[in-house]
Design a protein around this motif. Structure first.
Motif, PDB file in Angstrom:
ATOM      1  N   VAL A  86    -126.404  68.663   4.069  1.00 32.69           N
ATOM      2  CA  VAL A  86    -126.533  70.122   4.214  1.00 32.69           C
ATOM      3  C   VAL A  86    -127.719  70.606   3.386  1.00 32.69           C
ATOM      4  N   ARG A  87    -127.842  70.128   2.148  1.00 37.92           N
ATOM      5  CA  ARG A  87    -128.978  70.537   1.306  1.00 37.92           C
ATOM      6  C   ARG A  87    -130.313  70.119   1.909  1.00 37.92           C
ATOM      7  N   PHE A  88    -130.333  68.993   2.605  1.00 40.08           N
ATOM      8  CA  PHE A  88    -131.568  68.539   3.251  1.00 40.08           C
ATOM      9  C   PHE A  88    -131.844  69.289   4.548  1.00 40.08           C
ATOM     10  N   GLY A  89    -130.897  70.095   5.003  1.00 41.87           N
ATOM     11  CA  GLY A  89    -131.121  70.941   6.168  1.00 41.87           C
ATOM     12  C   GLY A  89    -130.880  70.295   7.517  1.00 41.87           C
ATOM     13  N   TYR A  90    -130.120  69.212   7.578  1.00 45.73           N
ATOM     14  CA  TYR A  90    -129.830  68.592   8.869  1.00 45.73           C
ATOM     15  C   TYR A  90    -128.974  69.515   9.719  1.00 45.73           C
ATOM     16  N   LYS A  91    -129.284  69.595  11.009  1.00 41.85           N
ATOM     17  CA  LYS A  91    -128.612  70.522  11.917  1.00 41.85           C
ATOM     18  C   LYS A  91    -127.643  69.835  12.867  1.00 41.85           C
ATOM     19  N   ARG A  92    -127.832  68.540  13.109  1.00 41.15           N
ATOM     20  CA  ARG A  92    -126.966  67.778  14.018  1.00 41.15           C
ATOM     21  C   ARG A  92    -126.525  66.509  13.298  1.00 41.15           C
ATOM     22  N   VAL A  93    -125.229  66.437  12.986  1.00 39.51           N
ATOM     23  CA  VAL A  93    -124.725  65.309  12.211  1.00 39.51           C
ATOM     24  C   VAL A  93    -123.374  64.857  12.755  1.00 39.51           C
ATOM     25  N   ILE A  94    -123.201  63.555  12.870  1.00 38.45           N
ATOM     26  CA  ILE A  94    -121.902  62.966  13.166  1.00 38.45           C
ATOM     27  C   ILE A  94    -121.498  62.186  11.926  1.00 38.45           C
ATOM     28  N   PHE A  95    -120.390  62.583  11.316  1.00 41.10           N
ATOM     29  CA  PHE A  95    -119.854  61.868  10.173  1.00 41.10           C
ATOM     30  C   PHE A  95    -118.801  60.892  10.680  1.00 41.10           C
ATOM     31  N   GLU A  96    -118.884  59.655  10.230  1.00 42.91           N
ATOM     32  CA  GLU A  96    -117.892  58.658  10.584  1.00 42.91           C
ATOM     33  C   GLU A  96    -117.132  58.260   9.337  1.00 42.91           C
ATOM     34  N   THR A  97    -115.835  58.092   9.482  1.00 50.55           N
ATOM     35  CA  THR A  97    -114.981  57.660   8.391  1.00 50.55           C
ATOM     36  C   THR A  97    -114.045  56.565   8.893  1.00 50.55           C
ATOM     37  N   ASP A  98    -113.708  55.645   8.017  1.00 46.89           N
ATOM     38  CA  ASP A  98    -112.763  54.612   8.419  1.00 46.89           C
ATOM     39  C   ASP A  98    -111.319  55.036   8.133  1.00 46.89           C
ATOM     40  N   SER A  99    -111.124  56.301   7.800  1.00 46.99           N
ATOM     41  CA  SER A  99    -109.776  56.844   7.604  1.00 46.99           C
ATOM     42  C   SER A  99    -109.424  57.735   8.788  1.00 46.99           C
ATOM     43  N   LEU A 100    -108.570  57.241   9.649  1.00 47.27           N
ATOM     44  CA  LEU A 100    -108.142  58.026  10.802  1.00 47.27           C
ATOM     45  C   LEU A 100    -107.443  59.309  10.345  1.00 47.27           C
ATOM     46  N   THR A 101    -106.651  59.210   9.291  1.00 46.47           N
ATOM     47  CA  THR A 101    -105.944  60.375   8.761  1.00 46.47           C
ATOM     48  C   THR A 101    -106.925  61.439   8.280  1.00 46.47           C
ATOM     49  N   LEU A 102    -107.954  61.020   7.546  1.00 48.40           N
ATOM     50  CA  LEU A 102    -108.959  61.963   7.053  1.00 48.40           C
ATOM     51  C   LEU A 102    -109.674  62.643   8.216  1.00 48.40           C
ATOM     52  N   ALA A 103    -110.050  61.877   9.221  1.00 47.41           N
ATOM     53  CA  ALA A 103    -110.718  62.443  10.400  1.00 47.41           C
ATOM     54  C   ALA A 103    -109.813  63.464  11.082  1.00 47.41           C
ATOM     55  N   LYS A 104    -108.538  63.132  11.224  1.00 49.97           N
ATOM     56  CA  LYS A 104    -107.604  64.058  11.872  1.00 49.97           C
ATOM     57  C   LYS A 104    -107.434  65.336  11.052  1.00 49.97           C
ATOM     58  N   MET A 105    -107.380  65.206   9.724  1.00 49.45           N
ATOM     59  CA  MET A 105    -107.254  66.394   8.879  1.00 49.45           C
ATOM     60  C   MET A 105    -108.476  67.294   9.042  1.00 49.45           C
TER      61      MET A 105
END
Length: 149
Positions: free
Chosen positions: A48-67
């Motif tokens: 966010v500080r670098f100003g990116y406008k299109r980002v896909i975050f990947e996590t290996d925690s299905l629970t975290l992604a669902k939250m």
């Protein structure tokens, strides 16, 4: 058995080329999902500080992604961190959070493990691929941790 644990993340372009990587040792937390949330928070703060406008975050925690996607109730222990992450993600016009199996990003795992060699807890950002990471990023390993070919 360690006082610290490591977090790491990698930012790639749409062709899988490394743009940024972050590595940081943090005080050991109570669970792996708390550590995963801290890694995601740091990646989100940075991008966010670098100003990116299109980002896909990947996590290996299905629970975290669902939250984060509103599909599951946020655990009370994660509430403060999740509020920060949600606020950061709301500042990015096109953002997604997706589940990716643990074996799917060997580069981020390698980055997190590198923090055990650090003499301090000072975070490290890499805009050039470090030599110790080249094998995981360039040597026949796709961005999903599978052999290319």
């Amino acid at each position: 058995d360690r006082e610290n644990c490591g977090v790491g993340w990698i930012c790639r372009d749409n062709n899988g080329k490394l743009i940024w990587a972050g590595a940081r040792a943090i005080q050991r937390l109570g669970s792996s999902i708390e550590t995963e949330a801290e890694a995601l928070k740091w990646a989100a703060v940075t991008l966010v500080r670098f100003g990116y406008k299109r980002v896909i975050f990947e996590t290996d925690s299905l629970t975290l992604a669902k939250m984060l996607n509103g599909e599951e109730t946020v655990w009370p222990i994660l509430q403060p961190t999740m509020q920060v992450i949600s606020h950061l993600l709301s500042q990015t016009p096109e953002v997604a959070v997706q589940f990716s199996p643990r074996g799917g990003n060997k580069a981020a795992d390698r980055i997190a493990k590198e923090t055990f060699t650090y003499m301090s807890n000072i975070p490290k950002l890499y805009s050039v691929e470090p030599s110790w990471l080249k094998f995981k990023v360039s040597n026949g390993i796709s961005m999903y941790g599978e052999p290319e070919g």
